[in-house]
Design an enzyme around this catalytic site. Structure first.
Site, PDB file in Angstrom:
ATOM      1  N   LYS A 270      53.472  96.823  36.054  1.00 50.45           N
ATOM      2  CA  LYS A 270      52.693  97.911  36.645  1.00 50.45           C
ATOM      3  C   LYS A 270      52.624  97.755  38.171  1.00 50.45           C
ATOM      4  O   LYS A 270      52.988  96.689  38.709  1.00 50.45           O
ATOM      5  CB  LYS A 270      51.302  97.917  36.002  1.00 50.45           C
TER       6      LYS A 270
ATOM      7  N   ASN B   1      45.789  95.131  34.736  1.00 48.17           N
ATOM      8  CA  ASN B   1      46.304  94.064  33.858  1.00 48.17           C
ATOM      9  C   ASN B   1      47.819  93.860  33.953  1.00 48.17           C
ATOM     10  O   ASN B   1      48.430  93.255  33.087  1.00 48.17           O
ATOM     11  CB  ASN B   1      45.805  94.250  32.420  1.00 48.17           C
TER      12      ASN B   1
END
Ligand code: DAT
Ligand code: MG
Length: 148
Positions: free
Chosen positions: A9, A112
């Protein structure tokens, strides 16, 4: 052979964790079958996370995923979907065991750092979405040293 979709991410890319994350899948013995750095727009991110569209955090999740480049990958190997999730750790890094990617490298759910498909079926859907041209077809010469 089973394949999974893994995505680093925007926070993982910004924090310089791309190498650290890739090395964990490589060292385990899984095979890299697709890799690209890309940005995604809102409609694409909403499609990827369509199952979560009714969740209260959906807006901030889409904001987060579209906030910078991500690294999209296909990894292949026996049991890679389930083992990949184990390597990644629990959704909430506070509940991820030490030794997992999220347990070692992240603190909160909303940052996360990594995505991994949660089933063989969603892996197939996600690979089709992120890699419309499909995986790269090759086999590592280490194959007989990793599988009997
Ligand atoms: P995972 O990424 O472990 O498969 P998921 O598919 O349930 O988890 O959710 C996708 C992402 O959405 C997750 O990585 C972070 C975010 N998310 C999930 N649950 C959340 C929550 N309760 N609050 C805020 N963000 C959440
Ligand atoms: Mg998920």
């Amino acid at each position: 052979m089973e394949q999974t979709f893994i995505m680093i991410k925007p926070d993982g890319v910004q924090r310089g964790l791309v190498g650290e994350i890739i090395i964990r899948f490589e060292k385990k013995g899984f095979s890299l079958k697709g890799l690209k750095l890309m940005t995604v727009d809102r409609p694409f991110a909403e499609k990827h996370y369509e199952d979560l569209s009714s969740k209260p955090f959906f807006g901030s999740l889409i904001e987060y995923i579209t906030s910078g480049p991500v690294v999209a990958m296909i990894w292949e190997g026996e049991g890679v979907v389930k083992t990949g999730r184990t390597i990644i750790g629990a959704t909430n890094p506070a509940q991820s065991a030490p030794g997992t990617i999220r347990g070692d490298l992240a603190i909160v759910t909303g940052r996360n750092i990594i995505h991994g498909s949660d089933s063989v079926e969603s892996a197939q859907k996600e690979i089709a979405l992120w890699f419309p041209d499909g995986p790269i077809n090759w086999q590592s010469s280490l194959h007989p040293w990793i599988y009997e």
